[in-house]
Scaffold this active site. Structure first.
Site, short mmCIF file in Angstrom:
data_model
loop_
_atom_site.label_atom_id
_atom_site.label_comp_id
_atom_site.label_asym_id
_atom_site.label_seq_id
_atom_site.Cartn_x
_atom_site.Cartn_y
_atom_site.Cartn_z
CD GLU A 20 -2.56 2.48 -3.29
OE1 GLU A 20 -3.59 3.17 -3.40
OE2 GLU A 20 -1.88 2.45 -2.26
CG ASP A 62 -1.81 1.18 1.33
OD1 ASP A 62 -2.64 1.33 0.42
OD2 ASP A 62 -1.68 1.97 2.28
#
Length: 631
Positions: free
Chosen positions: A362, A309
């Site tokens: 990401e 993330d």
């Protein structure tokens, strides 16, 4: 298990482990830090160890001493405090009482806890012995081919017991796993499951990186869930958050009274967007804590991969910071050299110790080489989310069809960089929260047009080069935004329009997996060919994707207006019959059933630099997939 012949006061951490931990080079730091059942002098017990070099004193408290306090012993060469407690048992709870140099005292949760209480308790639990080193329980390996990811928030997919009661891992093994397998997905990706104090963070503000959240059951139950995933032929990806952590007093923040895991300077150590603390990637022990954690989930539970993330926030020191409120790197630039080195080290360790694992970034910027190998100077990820494709595509589909001809390039531009990285096309949770509206309600028009547009969006995504990711509920055409406090609205499937969308996603998954052309040469730019790219006035696009043989070809034609187009001629690579594999306007999916009766023959009429062509009826707001019929 330690030798029972060792005296009770023998060091738990040997000289070699102490050196490796101090240097940040211990491959498996969880084997020595935390709580470990062992034996000394013929007595069973537990050895505890915690890194806190600047603490004045640490005392251990728990069930085993009736929550009294026992001083731990400092190993000054590595800054670790340790203590063997005879009679301590698996299942008992404990905390560390950390005395800071300024005289303050804080009860802390073990950073290496493998199970923790939820707030306000926050105690850690003594867990059974770990698996042997280097053994992944049932890891299924890294294999090329199709990847259709079902992104899931464990607490709100379905609540089988009661609407207010979260599911546990056994519930999810019974219901989620067979559902995802039947729908044709290849992977389940879970939003972060590491322990986190605030449920509303969806796990993206974790405090216990080594502990599956107690909200969903025990570590043993999570292990059973992983086994169920693999038994169903699926793979499991976990969202992993090494970028930042929350400021909760019981956790990592100022753990020993100093900025231990975080930077002391808030210009480096405080994340303004999320009010969280940023790991000090330049500190050996911190990097070891995080690199070890990546390997831990893969090796101890057999998880197949990690989606990392907020990578963009790690790569740049000025991320979301105005001028003058960030610290340049040693060269005066904005790149975070320490974070880059950390990500590269993660991949070097995983490639060596767990080569079957995949990693996905990401990452929303144009940082070069995200999916290039570390040896070639890249970050080492296997895949990267294609945020540009996602933004452009959703912006296009949000337009009233009358305006789409002026924005044709929003759908064509992604092919200009499609092979610069190995991409995943994400329609993720981020796009259906915080006032953005659900995917269905991003679509223009009346209810029929909204459903038709959504069907064509999915048909377009699955045909486009790139791996696929779809957030749970998107297959239901959920009209409202995702709400983590409630289960998905499964009752929508009583409506034929919503049930049709679910059937379409099912068929897209299975057709995508069955079509060699849609994945076998995904990294080969010569396997993609535009046929119709300039018909902006009619908002029509067509391309062909090639497989290993001519008959593998998959033709995709999209009509993004509500007008039926008859006798629309598209060139094809070779003659013979072609069959409709997917027609998003099929009545089976809730459409109007406009199409080509499932099959049509090509004509020896040259078109689009091809010797053969098809005369097609293009349904309104629809996407067609056609494949040659073997002779």
């Amino acid at each position: 298990m330690e030798s029972p012949s060792l005296p009770l006061d023998a060091p738990w951490i040997g000289e070699t482990d102490a050196w490796l931990l101090a240097e940040g080079k211990h491959l498996r730091p969880w084997q020595k830090l935390g709580a470990h059942p062992t034996s000394r002098a013929g007595r069973e017990g537990v050895a505890f160890a915690v890194w806190a070099p600047s603490a004045r004193l640490i005392r251990l408290t728990g069930d085993f001493n009736h929550w009294d306090f026992e001083p731990m012993h400092l190993r000054p060469e590595c800054g670790i405090w340790e203590l063997f407690v005879p009679g301590a048992l698996v299942g008992q709870w404990y905390k560390f009482e950390v005395h800071h140099a300024d005289g303050s005292v804080v009860l802390k949760t073990d950073p290496y806890a493998r199970q923790s209480e939820l707030p306000p308790g926050n105690a850690a639990r003594i867990c059974p012995p770990l698996r042997p080193s280097g053994v992944a329980p049932t890891a299924t390996g890294k294999t090329p081919g199709p990847m259709a990811i079902y992104e899931v928030h464990a607490g709100s997919w379905r609540r089988p017991q009661h609407p207010q009661v979260l599911p546990d891992w056994d519930d999810l093994a019974r219901e989620l796993v067979p559902y995802a397998a039947d729908m044709g997905f290849t992977h389940i990706e879970l939003l972060p499951i590491s322990e986190h104090p605030f449920y509303g963070s969806w796990g993206y503000q974790p405090t216990g990186l080594y502990a599956p959240s107690a909200r969903y059951g025990s570590p043993e139950a999570f292990a059973r869930f992983v086994e169920a995933v693999h038994a169903a032929g699926l793979k499991l990806i976990l969202d992993w958050v090494p970028a930042h952590f929350p400021t909760d007093e019981h956790a990592l923040a100022r753990f020993d009274g100093t900025a231990l895991y975080e930077h002391a300077d808030p210009r480096e150590g405080f994340h303004r967007d999320w009010n969280t603390l940023i790991y000090n990637f330049g500190r050996h022990e911190v990097k070891n804590f995080l690199v070890g954690n990546a390997l831990f989930w893969i090796e101890q539970y057999g998880v197949d991969g990690l989606r990392v993330d907020a990578v963009a926030s790690m790569l740049y020191r000025d991320y979301s910071r105005p001028p003058g409120e960030w610290v340049p790197n040693r060269d005066g630039g904005r790149e975070n050299h320490e974070a880059i080195a950390f990500l590269q080290e993660v991949h070097e360790v995983l490639r060596r110790e767990a080569p079957q694992a995949i990693t996905i970034a990401e990452e929303s910027t144009a940082f070069p080489g995200v999916t290039r190998s570390v040896d070639e100077g890249g970050l080492g990820f296997d895949h990267k989310w294609n945020m540009g494709w996602m933004h452009d595509t959703l912006a296009y589909f949000a337009l009233d069809p009358v305006h789409r001809s002026w924005h044709h390039d929003k759908l064509t531009f992604a092919m200009m960089y499609a092979y610069s990285e190995s991409y995943v096309l994400p329609l993720s949770h981020d796009e259906v929260v915080h006032g953005k509206g659900s995917l269905l309600n991003k679509m223009p028009g009346d209810r029929w047009q909204k459903l038709a547009n959504l069907r064509s969006l999915y048909g377009w995504m699955y045909a486009h080069p790139g791996k696929k990711l779809l957030f749970m509920g998107s297959e239901l055409a959920q009209p409202s935004e995702w709400d983590h406090d409630h289960a998905l609205p499964w009752e929508l499937l009583e409506d034929p329009g919503h049930a049709g969308i679910q059937r379409l996603v099912h068929d897209l998954n299975h057709s995508y997996r069955a079509s060699v052309a849609l994945h076998v040469r995904e990294s080969d730019p010569f396997a993609f060919q535009w046929l119709v790219v300039d018909d902006a006035s009619q908002s029509v696009l067509a391309f062909v994707r090639h497989g290993l043989r001519p008959e593998d070809a998959m033709l995709t034609i999209a009509n993004f207006t509500p007008t039926v187009r008859t006798d629309y001629r598209v060139g094809v690579p070779h003659g013979g019959a072609w069959r409709e594999v997917i027609n998003t306007d099929s009545s089976h999916y809730g459409g109007g059933n406009v199409g080509n009766h499932g099959r049509l023959s090509s004509d020896p009429v040259g078109m689009h630099q091809q010797s053969w062509s098809l005369s097609l009826t293009l349904p309104p707001l629809a996407v067609l997939w056609l494949q040659p019929v073997p002779a």
